[in-house]
Design a protein around this motif. Sequence first.
Motif, mmCIF file in Angstrom:
data_model
loop_
_atom_site.group_PDB
_atom_site.id
_atom_site.type_symbol
_atom_site.label_atom_id
_atom_site.label_comp_id
_atom_site.label_asym_id
_atom_site.label_seq_id
_atom_site.Cartn_x
_atom_site.Cartn_y
_atom_site.Cartn_z
ATOM 1 N N PHE A 16 13.422 -3.825 31.652
ATOM 2 C CA PHE A 16 12.470 -2.963 32.347
ATOM 3 C C PHE A 16 13.172 -1.684 32.783
ATOM 4 C CE2 PHE A 16 11.000 -7.227 32.812
ATOM 5 C CZ PHE A 16 9.626 -7.193 32.985
ATOM 6 N N SER A 17 12.447 -0.571 32.755
ATOM 7 C CA SER A 17 12.977 0.658 33.348
ATOM 8 C C SER A 17 11.821 1.461 33.924
ATOM 9 C CB SER A 17 13.750 1.483 32.321
ATOM 10 O OG SER A 17 12.916 1.883 31.273
ATOM 11 N N GLY A 18 12.118 2.227 34.968
ATOM 12 C CA GLY A 18 11.087 3.013 35.632
ATOM 13 C C GLY A 18 10.425 2.221 36.739
ATOM 14 N N GLY A 19 9.209 2.620 37.070
ATOM 15 C CA GLY A 19 8.472 1.988 38.148
ATOM 16 C C GLY A 19 7.780 0.713 37.723
ATOM 17 N N LEU A 20 7.670 -0.195 38.654
ATOM 18 C CA LEU A 20 6.932 -1.439 38.465
ATOM 19 C C LEU A 20 6.006 -1.557 39.673
ATOM 20 C CD1 LEU A 20 6.524 -3.886 36.676
ATOM 21 C CD2 LEU A 20 8.456 -4.981 37.784
ATOM 22 N N VAL A 43 13.524 -16.844 28.617
ATOM 23 C CA VAL A 43 13.258 -15.433 28.835
ATOM 24 C C VAL A 43 14.232 -14.933 29.889
ATOM 25 C CG1 VAL A 43 11.556 -13.713 29.561
ATOM 26 C CG2 VAL A 43 10.812 -15.762 28.328
ATOM 27 N N SER A 44 14.939 -13.859 29.578
ATOM 28 C CA SER A 44 15.833 -13.217 30.537
ATOM 29 C C SER A 44 15.244 -11.863 30.893
ATOM 30 C CB SER A 44 17.226 -13.029 29.925
ATOM 31 O OG SER A 44 17.795 -14.271 29.600
ATOM 32 N N LEU A 45 15.237 -11.560 32.186
ATOM 33 C CA LEU A 45 14.701 -10.292 32.665
ATOM 34 C C LEU A 45 15.837 -9.410 33.150
ATOM 35 C CD1 LEU A 45 11.749 -11.629 34.859
ATOM 36 C CD2 LEU A 45 11.698 -10.973 32.454
ATOM 37 N N ASP A 46 15.923 -8.217 32.606
ATOM 38 C CA ASP A 46 16.877 -7.215 33.079
ATOM 39 C C ASP A 46 16.085 -6.206 33.903
ATOM 40 O OD1 ASP A 46 18.573 -5.079 33.524
ATOM 41 O OD2 ASP A 46 19.321 -4.994 31.467
ATOM 42 N N LEU A 47 16.202 -6.292 35.212
ATOM 43 C CA LEU A 47 15.460 -5.428 36.127
ATOM 44 C C LEU A 47 16.341 -4.321 36.704
ATOM 45 C CD1 LEU A 47 13.512 -8.228 38.057
ATOM 46 C CD2 LEU A 47 12.737 -6.905 36.085
ATOM 47 N N SER A 48 17.494 -4.100 36.100
ATOM 48 C CA SER A 48 18.435 -3.115 36.634
ATOM 49 C C SER A 48 17.919 -1.686 36.532
ATOM 50 C CB SER A 48 19.792 -3.226 35.928
ATOM 51 O OG SER A 48 19.674 -2.930 34.546
ATOM 52 N N GLY A 49 16.965 -1.432 35.663
ATOM 53 C CA GLY A 49 16.422 -0.085 35.493
ATOM 54 C C GLY A 49 15.161 0.185 36.300
ATOM 55 N N VAL A 50 14.734 -0.776 37.105
ATOM 56 C CA VAL A 50 13.523 -0.601 37.916
ATOM 57 C C VAL A 50 13.875 0.245 39.135
ATOM 58 C CG1 VAL A 50 11.751 -1.758 39.287
ATOM 59 C CG2 VAL A 50 12.523 -2.766 37.128
ATOM 60 N N ASP A 51 13.280 1.440 39.220
ATOM 61 C CA ASP A 51 13.601 2.324 40.341
ATOM 62 C C ASP A 51 12.584 2.254 41.473
ATOM 63 O OD1 ASP A 51 11.482 3.680 39.177
ATOM 64 O OD2 ASP A 51 12.662 5.409 38.564
ATOM 65 N N GLU A 52 11.453 1.581 41.230
ATOM 66 C CA GLU A 52 10.420 1.444 42.249
ATOM 67 C C GLU A 52 9.616 0.188 41.952
ATOM 68 O OE1 GLU A 52 6.943 4.291 44.165
ATOM 69 O OE2 GLU A 52 7.556 4.636 42.096
ATOM 70 N N ILE A 53 9.363 -0.612 42.988
ATOM 71 C CA ILE A 53 8.579 -1.832 42.809
ATOM 72 C C ILE A 53 7.758 -2.059 44.076
ATOM 73 C CG2 ILE A 53 10.510 -3.275 43.573
ATOM 74 C CD1 ILE A 53 9.445 -5.466 41.625
ATOM 75 N N TYR A 80 19.627 -6.858 38.411
ATOM 76 C CA TYR A 80 18.730 -6.372 39.457
ATOM 77 C C TYR A 80 19.060 -4.930 39.807
ATOM 78 C CZ TYR A 80 18.319 -11.391 40.230
ATOM 79 O OH TYR A 80 18.125 -12.733 40.076
ATOM 80 N N SER A 81 18.063 -4.171 40.180
ATOM 81 C CA SER A 81 18.282 -2.840 40.744
ATOM 82 C C SER A 81 18.285 -2.974 42.263
ATOM 83 C CB SER A 81 17.177 -1.878 40.310
ATOM 84 O OG SER A 81 15.962 -2.197 40.965
ATOM 85 N N ALA A 86 15.932 -5.157 47.307
ATOM 86 C CA ALA A 86 15.362 -4.865 48.625
ATOM 87 C C ALA A 86 14.012 -5.556 48.805
ATOM 88 C CB ALA A 86 15.224 -3.361 48.815
ATOM 89 N N VAL A 87 13.171 -5.520 47.778
ATOM 90 C CA VAL A 87 11.859 -6.164 47.860
ATOM 91 C C VAL A 87 12.005 -7.684 47.869
ATOM 92 C CG1 VAL A 87 9.688 -6.535 46.618
ATOM 93 C CG2 VAL A 87 10.569 -4.231 46.901
ATOM 94 N N PHE A 88 12.898 -8.224 47.042
ATOM 95 C CA PHE A 88 13.123 -9.665 47.045
ATOM 96 C C PHE A 88 13.619 -10.121 48.414
ATOM 97 C CE2 PHE A 88 13.763 -10.847 42.288
ATOM 98 C CZ PHE A 88 12.514 -10.347 41.998
#
Length: 108
Positions: A16-20, A43-53, A80-81, A86-88
């Motif tokens: 993932f990259s960008g906003g979620l 399934v592996s999730l790469d959330l390191s590119g998520v800048d907003e959630i 993780y980003s 922070a949200v988790f």
Amino acid sequence: MSLKHASHNGNLLLTFSGGLTIFQASERKPELLHALSLAEQSVSLDLSGVDEIDTAGVQLLLLLRREAERSGRRIEVVAYSPAVLAVFDLLQLHDWFGAEGAALEGAA
């Protein structure tokens, strides 16, 4: 939000990259569920590119987790980003996504 997927030996990596956020969640839901169908084992999730959630993004991740488990696939977050951590932390979702160690690393 941009989503890339790669499959190797029945294992799917979603990057993932960008906003979620609520603005991307409804349009990405069908894409994520389709990508999930490509995985045979995990399934592996790469959330390191998520800048907003936001909570809509969290709901989408929870849906993805539920559907993966329902179909007998393992799911894990491999990166993780700071925004995701922070949200988790705020919503106490570390155990749901295996982020306990990542949260500690991010705080150091």
